[in-house]
Write an enzyme that holds these catalytic residues in place. Structure first.
Site, mmCIF file in Angstrom:
data_model
loop_
_atom_site.group_PDB
_atom_site.id
_atom_site.type_symbol
_atom_site.label_atom_id
_atom_site.label_comp_id
_atom_site.label_asym_id
_atom_site.label_seq_id
_atom_site.Cartn_x
_atom_site.Cartn_y
_atom_site.Cartn_z
ATOM 1 N N ARG A 368 29.207 27.078 1.760
ATOM 2 C CA ARG A 368 28.216 26.148 1.195
ATOM 3 C C ARG A 368 26.910 26.811 0.832
ATOM 4 O O ARG A 368 26.164 26.295 0.034
ATOM 5 C CB ARG A 368 27.966 24.997 2.176
ATOM 6 C CG ARG A 368 29.214 24.194 2.395
ATOM 7 C CD ARG A 368 28.979 22.880 3.108
ATOM 8 N NE ARG A 368 30.276 22.368 3.501
ATOM 9 C CZ ARG A 368 30.782 22.444 4.708
ATOM 10 N NH1 ARG A 368 30.061 22.961 5.687
ATOM 11 N NH2 ARG A 368 31.987 22.000 4.973
ATOM 12 N N VAL A 369 26.588 27.941 1.434
ATOM 13 C CA VAL A 369 25.299 28.557 1.116
ATOM 14 C C VAL A 369 25.423 29.974 0.557
ATOM 15 O O VAL A 369 24.496 30.491 -0.037
ATOM 16 C CB VAL A 369 24.365 28.595 2.355
ATOM 17 C CG1 VAL A 369 23.997 27.203 2.786
ATOM 18 C CG2 VAL A 369 25.003 29.353 3.495
#
Ligand code: ATP
Ligand code: MG
Length: 505
Positions: A368-369
């Site tokens: 997600r990052v």
């Protein structure tokens, strides 16, 4: 295995002597019941949660339940010699482990005592195993890549320094292999060097020994610390092991260094904590785990982060591992840890058995990052990979029904098959940035689509070697600027088609 009580006791005693001023000798309790590694103690009114208690025969315990009538403690050693009526003393301090560079290259147990037979560790500092995670204002978002050296991960599920990425899959799907390869690849880390902590929870001593041997062979032990609480040790030691490992990593992070920490695995950690909790008579919840099991793992993983410049810009990247049963990611512990982490690498038994190794399912896996930390060159060649693989899998299930395929479907199928083949990678052979980028940009050109699959990886290896000798400036430019210019991408395509032409003749 019999616990080395004498060794542990000596270590803890030395730690406690530093704090002798704080020892409350007037605070003495009496054992009411003891058994299964748990003691109930009367009279320790002022005991703290997690405080170290001194039992007779040099055995230590940790206060876990603070009830109005008694204190429930777990024993960090043998309970055979402890009996009802024994006197218990408070120590006034919580469990601590030694930290610092002295731990590099060493194998220690959950209390930081060496178990590798290389003599005592003369650490200058120690830290409590539990600590509140750095607050929001001390943090920075993830912006520097942590390369694992595994093509499929660095391209599709990139990990950034300070990220928490779960490795999840059934037993024997290559979970440990991914973590180990990531550790080995830090030998060639781009930019700031990375220290590694590998925490083995509830594994066989023999598996840990062969992993340590592998690290030694690959010349990586010098920047690693291995913390091991094996399956033969009492549950309390398994419970504190990841916290102890995290404390060691935190020491380096606060000095401004980057650390990679692996928890192998948190399923066994959860089982150990469940055993403890049930013995302490805490009420069981879903799957008989205690209600605070989510809090246990979230307070552990929340300590992995990236600090901002004012706080030294250190980071801890965590790779927790969770084992699933028959691929069921909706069980209690998997859903918990999935929601705590910043993404997961999902491994499939079917892929693994079919020879697709590492057996990463790109559909269920996500970071997600990490993409904000991915190198530009990688971003350019990897942007469409996930979609290409998704449409390949969709077409594959279609193509099983009929033999009449139009040419565009055939194209998707052959391209997908080559891509899947190119994402295969043997263990212990991490790829550098330029090698990954060039391999993927070759596949991207589509020139390899009608190649026999077993020829794909040897060809890519050979082509990389050739490019390095013929056009070293392209390889160097990728490795030094981390970018792939359009001219270089074009040049790679031309070289590849010339190479394929010469191979045909
Ligand atoms: P466990 O559930 O027992 O902990 P695991 O999921 O950690 O297993 P590993 O021990 O990492 O799995 O790997 C299982 C086996 O597969 C090992 O023998 C390992 O050598 C092999 N293996 C893993 N990855 C690869 C790979 N990329 N290529 C070839 N073999 C591999
Ligand atoms: Mg494993």
């Amino acid at each position: 295995m019999k616990i080395d009580t004498a060794g542990l006791a000596a270590l803890l005693k030395a730690q406690i002597e530093n704090y002798s001023k704080e020892i409350k000798t007037d605070s003495v309790g009496t054992v009411v019941t003891v058994g299964d590694g748990i003691a109930s103690i009367y009279g320790l009114d002022e005991a703290m949660l997690g405080e170290l208690l001194l039992f007779p025969h040099g055995v230590y315990g940790m206060a876990m339940n603070l009830n109005s009538e008694d204190v429930g403690a777990v024993l960090l050693g043998n309970d055979e010699d402890i009996k009802e009526g024994d006197e218990i003393k408070r120590t006034g301090k919580v469990v601590e482990v030694p930290v610092g560079d002295e731990l590099l290259g060493r194998v220690v147990n959950a209390l930081g005592a060496p178990i590798d037979g290389k003599g005592p560790i003369k650490a200058k500092a120690s830290r409590p195993i539990e600590r509140i995670a750095p607050g929001v204002m001390k943090r920075k978002s993830v912006d520097t890549p942590l390369m694992t050296g595994i093509k499929a991960i660095d391209a599709m599920i990139p990990i950034g320094r300070g990220q928490r990425e779960l490795i999840i899959g059934d037993r024997q799907t290559g979970k440990t292999a991914i973590a180990l390869d990531a550790i080995i690849n830090q030998k060639n880390a781009i930019g700031k060097k990375i220290k590694c902590v590998y925490c083995a929870i509830g594994q066989k001593n023999s598996s840990v020994a062969s992993l340590v041997e592998k690290l030694r062979e690959s010349d990586c032990l010098s920047y690693c610390t291995v913390v091991s609480a094996s399956s033969s040790e009492p549950a309390p030691l398994l419970y504190i092991a990841p916290f102890a490992a995290m404390a060691m990593a935190e020491e380096w992070m606060e000095k401004g260094e980057d650390v990679l920490i692996v928890f192998d695995d948190l399923s066994k950690h959860a089982v150990a904590y469940r055993a403890l909790s049930l013995l302490l008579k805490r009420s069981p919840g879903r799957e008989a785990y205690p209600g605070d099991i989510f809090y246990l793992h979230s307070r552990l993983l929340e300590r992995a982060c990236r600090l901002n410049e004012e706080n030294g810009s250190g980071s801890i990247t965590a790779l927790p591992i969770v084992e699933t049963q028959a691929g069921d990611i909706s069980a209690y512990i998997p859903t918990n840890v999935i929601s705590i982490t910043d993404g997961q690498i999902f491994l499939l038994t079917d892929y693994f058995n079919a020879g697709q190794r590492p057996a990463i399912d790109s559909g269920f896996s996500v970071s997600r990052v990490g993409s904000s930390a991915q190198f530009k060159a990688m971003k350019k060649v990897a942007a469409s990979l996930k979609i290409e693989l998704a449409s390949y899998r969709e077409m594959l299930s279609f193509s099983q029904f009929g033999s009449d395929l139009d040419s565009s479907t055939k194209k998707i199928l052959s391209h997908g098959a080559v891509l899947m083949e190119a994402l295969k990678q043997p263990q212990y052979s991490p790829f550098g940035l330029s090698k990954q980028v060039i391999a993927l940009s070759c596949v991207k050109t589509g020139l390899l689509d009608d190649l026999d699959l077993p020829k794909v990886n040897p060809l890519l290896d050979d082509f990389y070697a050739r490019l390095r000798s013929l056009r070293p400036e392209i390889v160097e430019s990728i490795d030094s600027t981390f970018d792939l210019t359009n001219e270089n991408a074009e040049a790679i395509k031309e070289e590849l088609s010339a190479y394929l032409q010469s191979a045909k003749e």
